[in-house]
Design a protein around this motif. Structure first.
Motif, PDB file in Angstrom:
ATOM      1  N   PRO A 237      45.045  28.607  59.021  1.00 56.92           N
ATOM      2  CA  PRO A 237      45.834  29.022  60.189  1.00 56.92           C
ATOM      3  C   PRO A 237      46.754  30.213  59.887  1.00 56.92           C
ATOM      4  O   PRO A 237      46.976  31.072  60.735  1.00 56.92           O
ATOM      5  N   VAL A 238      47.279  30.273  58.670  1.00 53.29           N
ATOM      6  CA  VAL A 238      48.128  31.393  58.261  1.00 53.29           C
ATOM      7  C   VAL A 238      47.302  32.674  58.227  1.00 53.29           C
ATOM      8  O   VAL A 238      47.718  33.717  58.729  1.00 53.29           O
ATOM      9  N   LEU A 239      46.106  32.590  57.640  1.00 56.59           N
ATOM     10  CA  LEU A 239      45.227  33.762  57.580  1.00 56.59           C
ATOM     11  C   LEU A 239      44.834  34.226  58.970  1.00 56.59           C
ATOM     12  O   LEU A 239      44.725  35.425  59.226  1.00 56.59           O
ATOM     13  N   ASP A 240      44.635  33.278  59.884  1.00 56.79           N
ATOM     14  CA  ASP A 240      44.270  33.619  61.261  1.00 56.79           C
ATOM     15  C   ASP A 240      45.360  34.449  61.935  1.00 56.79           C
ATOM     16  O   ASP A 240      45.068  35.331  62.738  1.00 56.79           O
ATOM     17  N   GLU A 241      46.606  34.196  61.577  1.00 56.80           N
ATOM     18  CA  GLU A 241      47.728  34.967  62.127  1.00 56.80           C
ATOM     19  C   GLU A 241      47.847  36.348  61.478  1.00 56.80           C
ATOM     20  O   GLU A 241      48.251  37.306  62.123  1.00 56.80           O
ATOM     21  N   ILE A 242      47.522  36.440  60.201  1.00 51.91           N
ATOM     22  CA  ILE A 242      47.726  37.667  59.428  1.00 51.91           C
ATOM     23  C   ILE A 242      46.580  38.656  59.573  1.00 51.91           C
ATOM     24  O   ILE A 242      46.803  39.854  59.734  1.00 51.91           O
ATOM     25  N   ILE A 243      45.351  38.174  59.512  1.00 49.83           N
ATOM     26  CA  ILE A 243      44.172  39.046  59.469  1.00 49.83           C
ATOM     27  C   ILE A 243      43.676  39.297  60.884  1.00 49.83           C
ATOM     28  O   ILE A 243      43.188  38.389  61.558  1.00 49.83           O
ATOM     29  N   LYS A 244      43.807  40.533  61.325  1.00 52.73           N
ATOM     30  CA  LYS A 244      43.447  40.894  62.704  1.00 52.73           C
ATOM     31  C   LYS A 244      42.027  41.434  62.831  1.00 52.73           C
ATOM     32  O   LYS A 244      41.461  41.442  63.901  1.00 52.73           O
ATOM     33  N   GLY A 245      41.456  41.909  61.748  1.00 51.09           N
ATOM     34  CA  GLY A 245      40.087  42.420  61.770  1.00 51.09           C
ATOM     35  C   GLY A 245      39.423  42.127  60.448  1.00 51.09           C
ATOM     36  O   GLY A 245      40.082  42.100  59.416  1.00 51.09           O
ATOM     37  N   GLY A 246      38.142  41.887  60.476  1.00 48.78           N
ATOM     38  CA  GLY A 246      37.425  41.608  59.246  1.00 48.78           C
ATOM     39  C   GLY A 246      36.548  40.391  59.397  1.00 48.78           C
ATOM     40  O   GLY A 246      36.243  39.952  60.505  1.00 48.78           O
ATOM     41  N   LEU A 247      36.159  39.826  58.282  1.00 48.83           N
ATOM     42  CA  LEU A 247      35.276  38.666  58.249  1.00 48.83           C
ATOM     43  C   LEU A 247      35.787  37.719  57.177  1.00 48.83           C
ATOM     44  O   LEU A 247      36.165  38.149  56.087  1.00 48.83           O
ATOM     45  N   ILE A 248      35.802  36.432  57.494  1.00 54.42           N
ATOM     46  CA  ILE A 248      36.196  35.417  56.521  1.00 54.42           C
ATOM     47  C   ILE A 248      35.083  34.388  56.471  1.00 54.42           C
ATOM     48  O   ILE A 248      34.680  33.858  57.509  1.00 54.42           O
ATOM     49  N   ILE A 249      34.590  34.130  55.275  1.00 54.25           N
ATOM     50  CA  ILE A 249      33.568  33.105  55.118  1.00 54.25           C
ATOM     51  C   ILE A 249      34.025  32.125  54.047  1.00 54.25           C
ATOM     52  O   ILE A 249      34.895  32.426  53.240  1.00 54.25           O
ATOM     53  N   GLU A 250      33.423  30.952  54.073  1.00 55.06           N
ATOM     54  CA  GLU A 250      33.713  29.969  53.045  1.00 55.06           C
ATOM     55  C   GLU A 250      32.419  29.268  52.660  1.00 55.06           C
ATOM     56  O   GLU A 250      31.490  29.191  53.461  1.00 55.06           O
ATOM     57  N   GLN A 251      32.395  28.815  51.429  1.00 63.41           N
ATOM     58  CA  GLN A 251      31.259  28.024  50.994  1.00 63.41           C
ATOM     59  C   GLN A 251      31.714  27.043  49.935  1.00 63.41           C
ATOM     60  O   GLN A 251      32.659  27.311  49.178  1.00 63.41           O
ATOM     61  N   GLU A 252      31.047  25.906  49.911  1.00 66.43           N
ATOM     62  CA  GLU A 252      31.346  24.909  48.889  1.00 66.43           C
ATOM     63  C   GLU A 252      30.712  25.372  47.588  1.00 66.43           C
ATOM     64  O   GLU A 252      29.597  25.882  47.574  1.00 66.43           O
ATOM     65  N   VAL A 253      31.465  25.217  46.506  1.00 60.60           N
ATOM     66  CA  VAL A 253      30.985  25.626  45.192  1.00 60.60           C
ATOM     67  C   VAL A 253      31.248  24.499  44.202  1.00 60.60           C
ATOM     68  O   VAL A 253      32.056  23.611  44.439  1.00 60.60           O
ATOM     69  N   GLU A 254      30.540  24.581  43.090  1.00 60.71           N
ATOM     70  CA  GLU A 254      30.791  23.670  41.984  1.00 60.71           C
ATOM     71  C   GLU A 254      31.350  24.495  40.837  1.00 60.71           C
ATOM     72  O   GLU A 254      30.793  25.526  40.478  1.00 60.71           O
ATOM     73  N   VAL A 255      32.464  24.067  40.299  1.00 63.66           N
ATOM     74  CA  VAL A 255      33.114  24.791  39.216  1.00 63.66           C
ATOM     75  C   VAL A 255      32.323  24.556  37.929  1.00 63.66           C
ATOM     76  O   VAL A 255      32.065  23.410  37.554  1.00 63.66           O
ATOM     77  N   TRP A 256      31.948  25.611  37.291  1.00 66.92           N
ATOM     78  CA  TRP A 256      31.239  25.518  36.020  1.00 66.92           C
ATOM     79  C   TRP A 256      32.224  25.604  34.858  1.00 66.92           C
ATOM     80  O   TRP A 256      32.095  24.887  33.884  1.00 66.92           O
ATOM     81  N   ALA A 257      33.203  26.510  34.952  1.00 73.28           N
ATOM     82  CA  ALA A 257      34.236  26.627  33.925  1.00 73.28           C
ATOM     83  C   ALA A 257      35.471  27.258  34.555  1.00 73.28           C
ATOM     84  O   ALA A 257      35.374  28.095  35.438  1.00 73.28           O
ATOM     85  N   TYR A 258      36.648  26.843  34.084  1.00 74.51           N
ATOM     86  CA  TYR A 258      37.909  27.459  34.489  1.00 74.51           C
ATOM     87  C   TYR A 258      38.875  27.307  33.338  1.00 74.51           C
ATOM     88  O   TYR A 258      39.339  26.211  33.029  1.00 74.51           O
ATOM     89  N   ARG A 259      39.127  28.411  32.649  1.00 71.82           N
ATOM     90  CA  ARG A 259      40.021  28.373  31.499  1.00 71.82           C
ATOM     91  C   ARG A 259      40.637  29.743  31.286  1.00 71.82           C
ATOM     92  O   ARG A 259      40.038  30.752  31.607  1.00 71.82           O
ATOM     93  N   GLY A 260      41.844  29.759  30.733  1.00 74.48           N
ATOM     94  CA  GLY A 260      42.504  31.007  30.395  1.00 74.48           C
ATOM     95  C   GLY A 260      42.004  31.509  29.062  1.00 74.48           C
ATOM     96  O   GLY A 260      41.327  30.794  28.317  1.00 74.48           O
ATOM     97  N   LYS A 261      42.362  32.729  28.729  1.00 77.71           N
ATOM     98  CA  LYS A 261      41.999  33.281  27.428  1.00 77.71           C
ATOM     99  C   LYS A 261      42.759  32.538  26.346  1.00 77.71           C
ATOM    100  O   LYS A 261      43.905  32.148  26.520  1.00 77.71           O
ATOM    101  N   GLU A 262      42.137  32.396  25.216  1.00 71.59           N
ATOM    102  CA  GLU A 262      42.780  31.767  24.066  1.00 71.59           C
ATOM    103  C   GLU A 262      43.878  32.681  23.548  1.00 71.59           C
ATOM    104  O   GLU A 262      43.842  33.899  23.743  1.00 71.59           O
ATOM    105  N   ASP A 263      44.854  32.116  22.895  1.00 67.54           N
ATOM    106  CA  ASP A 263      45.931  32.902  22.288  1.00 67.54           C
ATOM    107  C   ASP A 263      45.335  33.892  21.294  1.00 67.54           C
ATOM    108  O   ASP A 263      44.673  33.498  20.341  1.00 67.54           O
TER     109      ASP A 263
END
Length: 117
Positions: free
Chosen positions: A88-114
């Protein structure tokens, strides 16, 4: 929700123009700051080299037709709940363009090692 291997998430992809603005700042920058403030896992902005949208005007980096309004794609991945809360926030902010969504499965999510070794 924690992003970890084999977890389900939603990818929200927002297509706008480089010249789009909101509250005096580039819209893509405003959106990234909004996602950060709202605690999303991360956001990425991609700048296209050529594209067109609903108006069929081609925007390109070609030297013959240098555009000041190149395509911009913002991608953000998070839980279904967080994505649904922000729509709903994006609907108020974005006046032109395209927004899509899709379900995904996370394969990996990690930060860089020290890297101080």
């Amino acid at each position: 929700m924690k992003l970890e291997r084999n977890s389900k998430a939603v990818l929200l992809r927002i297509y706008i123009g480089e010249s789009d603005r909101y509250k005096g700042k580039p819209l893509y920058r405003f959106l990234v700051e909004l996602f950060k403030k709202e605690g999303f896992y991360g956001a990425t902005v991609l700048r296209g080299i050529t594209g067109f949208g609903q108006t069929s005007n081609v925007h390109t980096t070609s030297i013959l037709r240098l555009s000041t309004d190149l395509p911009i794609v913002i991608e953000v991945v998070d839980s279904r709940e967080k994505i649904d809360e922000i729509k709903p926030v994006l609907d108020e902010i974005i006046k032109g363009g395209l927004i899509i969504e899709q379900e995904v499965e996370v394969w990996a999510y990690r930060g860089k090692e020290d890297e101080s070794d």
